[in-house]
Design an enzyme around this catalytic site. Structure first.
Site, PDB file in Angstrom:
ATOM      1  N   ASP A  64       0.804  -1.223   0.000  1.00  0.00           N
ATOM      2  CA  ASP A  64       0.000   0.000   0.000  1.00  0.00           C
ATOM      3  C   ASP A  64       0.840   1.279   0.000  1.00  0.00           C
ATOM      4  O   ASP A  64       0.361   2.329  -0.396  1.00  0.00           O
ATOM      5  CB  ASP A  64      -0.942   0.023   1.218  1.00  0.00           C
ATOM      6  CG  ASP A  64      -0.190  -0.186   2.541  1.00  0.00           C
ATOM      7  OD1 ASP A  64       1.041  -0.355   2.514  1.00  0.00           O
ATOM      8  OD2 ASP A  64      -0.838  -0.187   3.600  1.00  0.00           O
ATOM      9  N   HIS A  65       2.099   1.194   0.392  1.00  0.00           N
ATOM     10  CA  HIS A  65       2.912   2.408   0.491  1.00  0.00           C
ATOM     11  C   HIS A  65       3.640   2.745  -0.823  1.00  0.00           C
ATOM     12  O   HIS A  65       3.480   3.828  -1.365  1.00  0.00           O
ATOM     13  CB  HIS A  65       3.964   2.257   1.597  1.00  0.00           C
ATOM     14  CG  HIS A  65       3.442   2.463   2.984  1.00  0.00           C
ATOM     15  ND1 HIS A  65       2.471   1.684   3.531  1.00  0.00           N
ATOM     16  CD2 HIS A  65       3.772   3.378   3.924  1.00  0.00           C
ATOM     17  CE1 HIS A  65       2.214   2.111   4.765  1.00  0.00           C
ATOM     18  NE2 HIS A  65       3.001   3.139   5.031  1.00  0.00           N
ATOM     19  N   ASP A 119       4.023  -0.899  11.325  1.00  0.00           N
ATOM     20  CA  ASP A 119       3.550   0.428  10.946  1.00  0.00           C
ATOM     21  C   ASP A 119       2.963   1.068  12.193  1.00  0.00           C
ATOM     22  O   ASP A 119       2.209   0.433  12.931  1.00  0.00           O
ATOM     23  CB  ASP A 119       2.489   0.327   9.852  1.00  0.00           C
ATOM     24  CG  ASP A 119       2.222   1.694   9.263  1.00  0.00           C
ATOM     25  OD1 ASP A 119       2.762   2.007   8.198  1.00  0.00           O
ATOM     26  OD2 ASP A 119       1.495   2.484   9.904  1.00  0.00           O
ATOM     27  N   ARG A 379      -0.347  13.048   9.890  1.00  0.00           N
ATOM     28  CA  ARG A 379       0.962  13.653  10.172  1.00  0.00           C
ATOM     29  C   ARG A 379       1.197  14.849   9.254  1.00  0.00           C
ATOM     30  O   ARG A 379       0.959  14.746   8.050  1.00  0.00           O
ATOM     31  CB  ARG A 379       2.093  12.632   9.954  1.00  0.00           C
ATOM     32  CG  ARG A 379       2.067  11.569  11.008  1.00  0.00           C
ATOM     33  CD  ARG A 379       3.291  10.678  11.008  1.00  0.00           C
ATOM     34  NE  ARG A 379       3.182   9.833  12.184  1.00  0.00           N
ATOM     35  CZ  ARG A 379       3.470   8.542  12.224  1.00  0.00           C
ATOM     36  NH1 ARG A 379       3.940   7.938  11.151  1.00  0.00           N
ATOM     37  NH2 ARG A 379       3.326   7.868  13.339  1.00  0.00           N
ATOM     38  N   SER A 535       6.870   7.479  12.853  1.00  0.00           N
ATOM     39  CA  SER A 535       6.760   6.171  12.211  1.00  0.00           C
ATOM     40  C   SER A 535       7.515   5.057  12.936  1.00  0.00           C
ATOM     41  O   SER A 535       8.391   5.307  13.760  1.00  0.00           O
ATOM     42  CB  SER A 535       7.298   6.331  10.792  1.00  0.00           C
ATOM     43  OG  SER A 535       8.153   5.287  10.437  1.00  0.00           O
ATOM     44  N   ARG A 537       9.383   2.975  11.257  1.00  0.00           N
ATOM     45  CA  ARG A 537      10.402   2.499  10.316  1.00  0.00           C
ATOM     46  C   ARG A 537      11.724   2.206  11.021  1.00  0.00           C
ATOM     47  O   ARG A 537      12.343   3.085  11.604  1.00  0.00           O
ATOM     48  CB  ARG A 537      10.593   3.507   9.167  1.00  0.00           C
ATOM     49  CG  ARG A 537      11.089   4.869   9.569  1.00  0.00           C
ATOM     50  CD  ARG A 537      11.007   5.873   8.421  1.00  0.00           C
ATOM     51  NE  ARG A 537       9.623   6.230   8.161  1.00  0.00           N
ATOM     52  CZ  ARG A 537       9.219   7.412   7.695  1.00  0.00           C
ATOM     53  NH1 ARG A 537      10.096   8.334   7.418  1.00  0.00           N
ATOM     54  NH2 ARG A 537       7.941   7.662   7.500  1.00  0.00           N
TER      55      ARG A 537
HETATM   56  C1  MIC Z   1       4.099   6.656   8.186  1.00  0.00           C
HETATM   57  O1  MIC Z   1       2.915   6.981   8.192  1.00  0.00           O
HETATM   58  O2  MIC Z   1       5.016   7.389   8.578  1.00  0.00           O
HETATM   59  C2  MIC Z   1       4.439   5.278   7.645  1.00  0.00           C
HETATM   60  C3  MIC Z   1       5.081   5.464   6.337  1.00  0.00           C
HETATM   61  O3  MIC Z   1       3.276   4.539   7.461  1.00  0.00           O
HETATM   62  C4  MIC Z   1       5.362   4.602   8.659  1.00  0.00           C
HETATM   63  C5  MIC Z   1       5.949   3.349   8.194  1.00  0.00           C
HETATM   64  C6  MIC Z   1       7.104   3.506   7.256  1.00  0.00           C
HETATM   65  O4  MIC Z   1       7.915   4.390   7.426  1.00  0.00           O
HETATM   66  O5  MIC Z   1       7.189   2.694   6.319  1.00  0.00           O
HETATM   67  C7  MIC Z   1       4.708   4.355  10.017  1.00  0.00           C
HETATM   68  O6  MIC Z   1       3.779   5.040  10.363  1.00  0.00           O
HETATM   69  O7  MIC Z   1       5.174   3.500  10.770  1.00  0.00           O
HETATM   70 FE1  SF4 Z   2      -0.015   4.971   4.970  1.00  0.00          FE
HETATM   71 FE2  SF4 Z   2       1.300   5.731   7.178  1.00  0.00          FE
HETATM   72 FE3  SF4 Z   2      -0.147   7.462   5.774  1.00  0.00          FE
HETATM   73 FE4  SF4 Z   2      -1.355   5.595   7.139  1.00  0.00          FE
HETATM   74  S1  SF4 Z   2      -0.109   7.231   7.984  1.00  0.00           S
HETATM   75  S2  SF4 Z   2      -1.848   6.213   5.067  1.00  0.00           S
HETATM   76  S3  SF4 Z   2       0.018   3.876   6.928  1.00  0.00           S
HETATM   77  S4  SF4 Z   2       1.664   6.412   5.086  1.00  0.00           S
END
Ligand code: MIC
Ligand code: SF4
Length: 644
Positions: A64-65, A119, A379, A535, A537
């Protein structure tokens, strides 16, 4: 003495430790989820553990990313994950099927179960009464292999909801109000448990919006009771058998208590560049808007989309605004297509995106320079949209749609009467984009398909007894993992290639960090409070590991990042006296003598600043297990040692 709902579920899954606030506990994990941007590492780590088949009740991998395939990398990663799923008994949600948290809620979430996901917004599952926690990929890999998940036993915050939301005031406004009161670090070490008479007025998708953004509080997770509303949702998803009623005991004891009267809430927005910078429309004043994005795991449910379609019906998006809409899942998108709502959106001029994270993670739709972008996401960290000076406001879908039409930040209450929006009695159920695990006897013959961009992950060396390293970077408060390891369309395709992605580590804070860290060979990073928020990550730990970072000293840490540092063999320490932060400068020579015994013998480590002839006391809030892990050189080495 009774138990809170969170305590009941944790207790039922407890495999180690005592349920005392602050003590480390281990819980059994029923379900796991991964997404593609963290998934490739998680599956490489799972492979390294040598477990043939996942041992959870259900493990699901979502794509999905990284769905903008402007090169072979992302498509190779999708193919790799799909083949790993086939080999190890994991459900595979194909690209196009939707955002992990939205799909998991619809198709897999079960009240009372535990879920960890690579995530940070995994707590979305709390909307259906799960203990759902975001974690680093290594922790998810261990859980897939049947291992427990370790957390500090959290405090439980009771958020008592009274009354009922007024027309056009949304679930998003509830969580923005909580963020305004508690701040982005107010939830660290806590579970946020919602209760009170207002709970029954909120649908499951609305509850999920609230638990989703609990991640922005830094909370371990958030949870709602499982009640008649939950039952109706599960029934409409054809999963009534998954329902169990769950709530806190009447005499449950909470560590903190907040009351929110839903009837008194007004539409709110989180202003740049922090989710807790929350203001009302009148406080913000007249704000011209360049872009509106509707979607993400926070606000992309059918209910959200139906509200948006109602607002857009028969109108045209303001000429100065670009509106994009990404429905959260194939189920949502298809239902919108069938009931005509999609046509209303297209008619109004919306740019329809695929069901994926998209603009939320900077995968396209970056706003214009200095652009004001209203987003229904969770975010708004600086630069995350892909435009360094983009000004991102986080709002409800109702406010987003109303503003897309007017061209200005608009209080949706100006829309007049609000009809009643109801969830369908039955959703459109078609799991044809979820590949089920194959028969165990056939798994052996499956070939795992790897692309050239997939490189081995770095593993730390065992802990050394003398750590002598220079300070390679000094940063301030609330540093996010988006600062440490930025995302976006250009960098995300490198998620399976740590040597390459490391070139971008901390680039938004200091373009020379990569070069300097490599030159120093060994180094220490100094940070402010809430270091590593955001995140999950683990790349934000793996890249520094690759660049020789041995320790991070900060005023305080965000939960998931602190765990990821330890998992990667990097020592997190916090200042005993915060004023010491001011005395360390870039390139100062720092020295830890007798590091092993200091680590193992207590909760304090003495760090010498050789350059300044100063000595500091640093706190280490580590469990005995985490200390052993650091000695071994991180979780992978530790797991290998334990298996011997
Ligand atoms: C995000 O919203 O920052 C992400 C991308 O979903 C991350 C995960 C990632 O960095 O792949 C998260 O929320 O953990
Ligand atoms: Fe995707 Fe992270 Fe954004 Fe949710 S917050 S839509 S999991 S990138």
């Amino acid at each position: 003495m009774g138990y809170t709902l969170a305590q009941k579920i944790l207790k039922a899954h407890l495999v180690e430790g005592e349920m005392k606030v602050g003590e480390e506990i281990a819980i059994r994990i029923d379900q796991t989820l991964t997404q593609d941007a963290t998934g490739t590492m998680a599956y490489l780590e799972f492979e390294a553990m040598g477990v043939p088949r996942v041992k959870t009740e259900k493990s699901v991998a979502y794509i999905d990313h990284n769905t903008l395939q402007n090169g072979f990398e992302n498509a190779d990663d999708h193919r790799f994950i799909g083949s790993v799923c086939k080999k190890h008994g994991i459900y595979f949600s194909r690209p196009g099927n939707g955002i992990c948290h939205q799909v998991h809620l619809e198709r897999f979430g079960i009240p009372g179960k535990t879920l960890i996901g690579s995530d940070s917004h995994t707590p979305t599952g709390g909307g259906i009464g799960m203990i759902a926690i975001g974690a680093g990929g290594m922790d998810v890999a261990v859980a897939m292999g049947g291992g427990a998940y370790y957390i500090k036993c959290p405090k439980i915050v009771k958020v008592e909801l009274l009354g009922k939301l007024s027309p056009w005031v949304a679930a998003k406004d509830v969580i923005l109000e909580v963020l305004k009161r508690m701040s982005v670090k107010g939830g660290v070490g806590k579970i946020i448990e919602y209760c009170g008479e207002g709970v029954k007025t909120l649908s499951v998708p609305e509850r999920a919006t609230i638990t989703n953004m609990g991640a922005e509080l830094g909370a371990t997770t958030s949870i709602f009771p499982s009640d008649e509303v939950t039952k109706e949702f599960l029934k409409a998803q054809g999963r009534e058998e998954d329902y169990t009623p769950l709530s806190a005991d009447a005499d449950a004891v909470y560590d903190e208590h907040i009351t929110i009267n839903l009837s008194e809430l007004v539409p709110l927005a989180a202003c740049p560049h922090s989710p807790d910078n929350v203001k009302s429309v009148s406080e913000i004043g007249r704000l011209k808007v360049d872009q509106v994005c509707i979607g993400s795991c926070t606000n992309s449910s059918l209910l959200d989309m139906l509200k948006v379609a109602h607002i857009l019906k028969g109108k045209t998006v303001h000429p100065d605004v670009s509106l994009s809409i990404a429905p959260g899942s194939k189920q949502v998108l298809n239902m919108l297509a069938k009931n005509g709502a999609l046509s209303i959106m297209i008619e109004a001029g919306a740019r329809i995106l695929e069901s994926a994270c998209g603009p939320c993670i900077g995968m396209g739709q970056s706003p214009n320079s200095k652009g004001i972008s209203l987003r229904t996401f969770n975010r708004n960290f600086e630069g995350r949209s892909g435009t360094k000076d983009g000004q991102i406001y986080l709002v409800s879908p109702e406010m987003a749609a109303a503003s897309a039409l007017s061209g200005y930040l608009t209080d949706p209450r100006e829309l007049g009467d609000m009809p009643e929006f109801k969830l369908p009695e039955i959703f459109d159920i078609n799991d044809n984009m979820i590949v089920e695990p194959i028969e165990e006897s056939k798994m052996d013959t499956v070939e795992v398909l790897r692309g050239p961009n997939i490189k081995p992950f770095p593993v730390a060396e065992p802990f050394s007894d003398t750590i002598s390293a220079k300070c390679s970077l000094k940063v301030g408060d609330n540093i996010t993992t988006d600062h440490i390891m930025p995302a976006g369309a250009k960098i995300l395709p490198l998620r399976s290639n740590i040597p390459e992605i490391s070139k971008h580590c901390f680039a938004v804070c200091d373009e020379d960090f990569y070069k300097r860290a490599l030159e120093m060979k060994k180094s220490i990073i100094v940070g402010g409070s809430n270091y590593g928020q955001g995140s999950s990550r683990e790349h934000a730990a793996l890249a520094p590991l690759y660049l020789g970072v041995k320790a991070v000293i900060a005023k305080s840490f965000a939960r998931i990042h602190a765990a990821n540092l330890v998992n990667s063999g990097i020592l997190p320490m916090s200042f005993d006296n915060e004023a010491d932060y001011d005395t360390i400068d870039l390139s100062d020579e720092l020295l830890i003598e007798n590091a092993k015994s200091q680590l193992m013998d207590g909760d304090v480590i003495v760090v010498k600043n050789v350059t300044k002839s100063l000595e500091y006391k640093m706190n280490i809030a580590l469990s005995p297990r985490q200390k052993d892990m650091l000695l071994a050189g991180g979780l992978i080495n530790y797991t290998r040692e334990c298996a011997k």
